[in-house]
Write an enzyme that holds these catalytic residues in place. Structure first.
Site, PDB file in Angstrom:
ATOM      1  N   GLU A 238       0.711  10.532   8.972  1.00 13.48           N
ATOM      2  CA  GLU A 238       0.941  10.433   7.449  1.00 13.48           C
ATOM      3  C   GLU A 238      -0.126   9.485   7.069  1.00 13.48           C
ATOM      4  OE1 GLU A 238       3.184  12.005   5.525  1.00 13.48           O
ATOM      5  OE2 GLU A 238       4.136  12.807   6.958  1.00 13.48           O
ATOM      6  N   CYS A 272       0.380   5.241  -0.946  1.00  5.78           N
ATOM      7  CA  CYS A 272      -0.498   6.418  -0.633  1.00  5.78           C
ATOM      8  C   CYS A 272      -0.564   7.641  -1.450  1.00  5.78           C
ATOM      9  CB  CYS A 272       0.405   7.004   0.856  1.00  5.78           C
ATOM     10  SG  CYS A 272       2.072   7.313   0.551  1.00  5.78           S
TER      11      CYS A 272
HETATM   12  P1  NAD Z   1      -3.743   1.013   9.189  1.00  6.86           P
HETATM   13  O1  NAD Z   1      -3.980   2.465   9.648  1.00  6.86           O
HETATM   14  O2  NAD Z   1      -4.572   0.116   9.177  1.00  6.86           O
HETATM   15  O3  NAD Z   1      -2.534   0.456   9.975  1.00  6.86           O
HETATM   16  C1  NAD Z   1      -1.201   1.152  10.034  1.00  6.86           C
HETATM   17  C2  NAD Z   1      -0.672   0.939  11.555  1.00  6.86           C
HETATM   18  O4  NAD Z   1      -1.203   1.159  12.627  1.00  6.86           O
HETATM   19  C3  NAD Z   1      -0.516  -0.834  11.706  1.00  6.86           C
HETATM   20  O5  NAD Z   1       0.855  -0.809  12.033  1.00  6.86           O
HETATM   21  C4  NAD Z   1      -1.365  -0.997  12.702  1.00  6.86           C
HETATM   22  O6  NAD Z   1      -1.074  -2.182  13.258  1.00  6.86           O
HETATM   23  C5  NAD Z   1      -1.497   0.215  13.663  1.00  6.86           C
HETATM   24  N1  NAD Z   1      -2.716   0.342  14.023  1.00  6.86           N
HETATM   25  C6  NAD Z   1      -3.981  -0.015  13.980  1.00  6.86           C
HETATM   26  N2  NAD Z   1      -4.877   0.240  14.634  1.00  6.86           N
HETATM   27  C7  NAD Z   1      -4.279   1.061  15.732  1.00  6.86           C
HETATM   28  C8  NAD Z   1      -4.520   1.764  16.877  1.00  6.86           C
HETATM   29  N3  NAD Z   1      -6.084   1.765  17.395  1.00  6.86           N
HETATM   30  N4  NAD Z   1      -3.796   2.438  17.534  1.00  6.86           N
HETATM   31  C9  NAD Z   1      -2.384   2.524  17.218  1.00  6.86           C
HETATM   32  N5  NAD Z   1      -1.932   1.896  16.007  1.00  6.86           N
HETATM   33  C10 NAD Z   1      -2.914   1.184  15.354  1.00  6.86           C
HETATM   34  O7  NAD Z   1      -2.997   1.205   7.752  1.00  6.86           O
HETATM   35  P2  NAD Z   1      -2.488   0.180   6.801  1.00  6.86           P
HETATM   36  O8  NAD Z   1      -3.558  -0.532   6.231  1.00  6.86           O
HETATM   37  O9  NAD Z   1      -1.414  -0.427   7.420  1.00  6.86           O
HETATM   38  O10 NAD Z   1      -1.576   1.052   5.601  1.00  6.86           O
HETATM   39  C11 NAD Z   1      -2.474   1.733   4.587  1.00  6.86           C
HETATM   40  C12 NAD Z   1      -2.556   3.093   4.692  1.00  6.86           C
HETATM   41  O11 NAD Z   1      -1.463   3.814   5.039  1.00  6.86           O
HETATM   42  C13 NAD Z   1      -3.110   3.812   3.474  1.00  6.86           C
HETATM   43  O12 NAD Z   1      -4.511   4.772   3.683  1.00  6.86           O
HETATM   44  C14 NAD Z   1      -2.136   4.559   2.869  1.00  6.86           C
HETATM   45  O13 NAD Z   1      -2.466   5.747   2.130  1.00  6.86           O
HETATM   46  C15 NAD Z   1      -1.111   4.957   4.180  1.00  6.86           C
HETATM   47  N6  NAD Z   1      -0.036   5.451   3.899  1.00  6.86           N
HETATM   48  C16 NAD Z   1       0.324   6.640   3.970  1.00  6.86           C
HETATM   49  C17 NAD Z   1       1.798   7.137   3.538  1.00  6.86           C
HETATM   50  C18 NAD Z   1       1.973   8.556   3.865  1.00  6.86           C
HETATM   51  O14 NAD Z   1       3.372   8.758   3.973  1.00  6.86           O
HETATM   52  N7  NAD Z   1       1.191   9.530   3.914  1.00  6.86           N
HETATM   53  C19 NAD Z   1       2.511   6.047   3.398  1.00  6.86           C
HETATM   54  C20 NAD Z   1       2.124   4.565   3.321  1.00  6.86           C
HETATM   55  C21 NAD Z   1       0.970   4.556   3.424  1.00  6.86           C
END
Ligand code: NAD
Length: 489
Positions: A238, A272
């Site tokens: 997502e 998002c």
């Molecule tokens: P992010 O991708 O930076 O981090 C998300 C999660 O992934 C965090 O828990 C982080 O610690 C973890 N992570 C980071 N590097 C990783 C790796 N290499 N392997 C595994 N996990 C890792 O995103 P964010 O800044 O926390 O969230 C914002 C993003 O999320 C935006 O792009 C937003 O649009 C999206 N979002 C999407 C939805 C949806 O339902 N489609 C909902 C909410 C947010």
């Protein structure tokens, strides 16, 4: 999970004040693997409870969330900076989803008969959706209750154990949710928490989990898929969005302006499926724009929405606004000076080229671009010309359904903002860079289950097809039968 071996810790801060909300362990890869190993036993026990046993526990968890809503919302507000009213909105939606998943899991996933067909009429056929085992859930910070629970609730209701890694920006909310669950399921660690940064999430995607449910950026989604590929672990991604609003010539312009302003600026644009682009019909463009500007001028950061939860996002928002203005765009409200040290003032941009960063990349801040289109075909074409495809909104009295069906996004709301998020029976997910797989609704339950097909022989078949003893007579008969059944045209 036990923190006895964790050496490193990190602080979670209130983004409005930098006050420390709590200190959490940075779980290592070994500790993540230990959690997954513990989850396997828990998964077997949880699956053994059956639908009704699990439903009892999930209903009790839901009860805690509902009764302690004020406490939860205060924590969400402190850790993300969002107003408590917004914290409440995401929490009540999460509770609704938990209720729906609990109530419908048996109906959706339970065993159902299927027709065996004429050739195998001697068989009884059925399919049931069995739990996968252990699901790793990796969550973001922007909706720290609603977003992870969109996976966690459905995965649990489908009979899986979950190891949950919340964002490093919202570990306190993650801890609260998991502790509340442990109150109603004390026997086994069916829902465990691991905390830390990217590497802790990476460890979870390398671990022996049966599925990864990831919500976050597309860039991280790619890394997770790469890691998951080693074990052929399935993933649901997502990711982000660049969601458009289409405003038709017959639209209710007050409603469209209100939805645009709320969709673009609530939660400081850190949504998002938040509104990032608008395409308005030229016949109503000026009037619509005036309404958006008037409403935007009343929006107060610090009151209507909080600070940017993640300080690094400020530079991205500043870059997108600067690029839009440098390339001929105009800011009718806000602009370059809107980006402060913590807060960003709402910014309405017009005349922004379609190939600029503010139109093509996810800004994830309180900004919106509004463009004039000659007709709704142009609006659909421009809306669809995006790498992303999460949500979209259409304001139109006559053509809402037609336009909605043409938009290349996972979900579309007609004449209201974000309505698809709150309808628990609807699936939610993306297209393209917005990811794939679905949470919520029946599809969200099946995402965390494996279809198990069973064919049971009821009596010996008159035509023995799967035997070396098959006769030439049987073969001729089957040939005739098939040509009768399927060969007419
Ligand atoms: P992010 O991708 O930076 O981090 C998300 C999660 O992934 C965090 O828990 C982080 O610690 C973890 N992570 C980071 N590097 C990783 C790796 N290499 N392997 C595994 N996990 C890792 O995103 P964010 O800044 O926390 O969230 C914002 C993003 O999320 C935006 O792009 C937003 O649009 C999206 N979002 C999407 C939805 C949806 O339902 N489609 C909902 C909410 C947010």
């Amino acid at each position: 999970m036990t923190t006895a071996h964790a050496v490193d810790t990190f602080d979670s801060l209130n983004p409005a004040t930098d006050e420390v909300i709590g200190t959490f362990p940075v779980h290592t890869a070994d500790q993540v693997e230990e959690a997954v190993a513990r989850a396997k036993d828990a998964a077997a026990w949880w699956a053994g409870l059956g639908f009704s046993g699990r439903a009892d526990r999930l209903a009790a968890w839901k009860g805690i969330l509902a009764r302690r809503l004020t406490e939860l919302c205060k924590l969400v507000s402190e850790e993300t900076g969002k107003p408590t009213g917004d914290a409440q909105l995401e929490s009540v939606l999460a509770i609704e989803h938990l209720a729906w998943a609990t109530k419908n899991a048996h109906r959706v996933l339970g065993r159902k008969r299927r027709s065996p067909g004429l050739l195998l009429a001697n068989q009884a056929a059925s399919v049931e959706y069995q739990p996968l085992g252990v699901v790793g859930v990796i969550g973001p910070w922007n909706y720290p209750v609603h977003t992870p629970l969109g996976s966690v609730s459905y995965a649990l209701a489908a009979g899986n154990a979950v190891v949950f890694k919340p964002s490093e920006y919202t570990p306190a909310v993650g801890t609260w949710l998991v502790d509340a669950f442990a109150e109603v399921v004390p026997e086994y660690p069916v829902l465990q928490l691991v905390t830390g940064f990217g590497p802790t999430g990476a460890a979870l995607s390398h671990a022996e989990v049966d599925k990864i449910a990831f919500t976050g950026s597309a860039a991280t989604g790619r890394k997770i898929m790469t890691a998951a590929a080693k074990r052929l672990t399935p993933v649901v991604i997502e990711a982000g969005g660049k969601d458009p609003v289409l405003v038709d010539e017959d639209a209710d312009l007050d409603a469209a302006a209100e939805a645009t302003v709320w969709g673009a600026f609530s939660n400081a644009g850190q949504t998002c499926a938040g509104v990032e682009r608008v395409y308005a019909h030229e016949r109503v463009y000026d009037e619509f724009l005036a309404k958006v500007v008037a409403l935007t001028e009343q929006v107060e950061p610090g009151q209507d929405y909080g600070p940017m939860t993640m300080p690094s996002q400020l530079a991205i928002v500043r870059r997108h606004i600067a690029d839009a203005l440098a390339r001929g765009g105009r800011a009718l409200v806000g602009g370059e000076g809107a980006v402060g040290d913590r807060y960003v003032r709402p910014t309405v941009l017009v005349d922004v080229p379609e190939d600029s960063e503010a139109v093509r990349e996810e800004t994830f801040g309180p900004t919106v671009t509004i463009a004039k289109v000659a007709d709704m075909d142009e609006a659909v074409e421009k809306a669809n010309d995006s790498a992303y495809g999460l949500g979209s909104t259409v304001f139109s009295r006559r053509r809402g359904m037609e336009l909605a069906r043409r938009l290349r996004t996972g979900q579309t709301a007609i004449n209201a903002p974000f309505s698809f998020v709150g309808i628990a029976s609807l699936p939610f997910g993306g297209v393209g860079e917005s990811g794939f797989g679905r949470i919520h609704g029946e599809e969200g339950l099946r995402e965390f289950a494996r279809p198990k097909a069973i064919a049971r022989q009821r009596f010996t078949a008159p035509l023995a097809l799967t035997s070396f003893a098959r006769s030439a007579k049987t073969e001729a008969l089957v040939g005739k039968l098939i040509s009768r059944l399927h060969g007419r045209r």
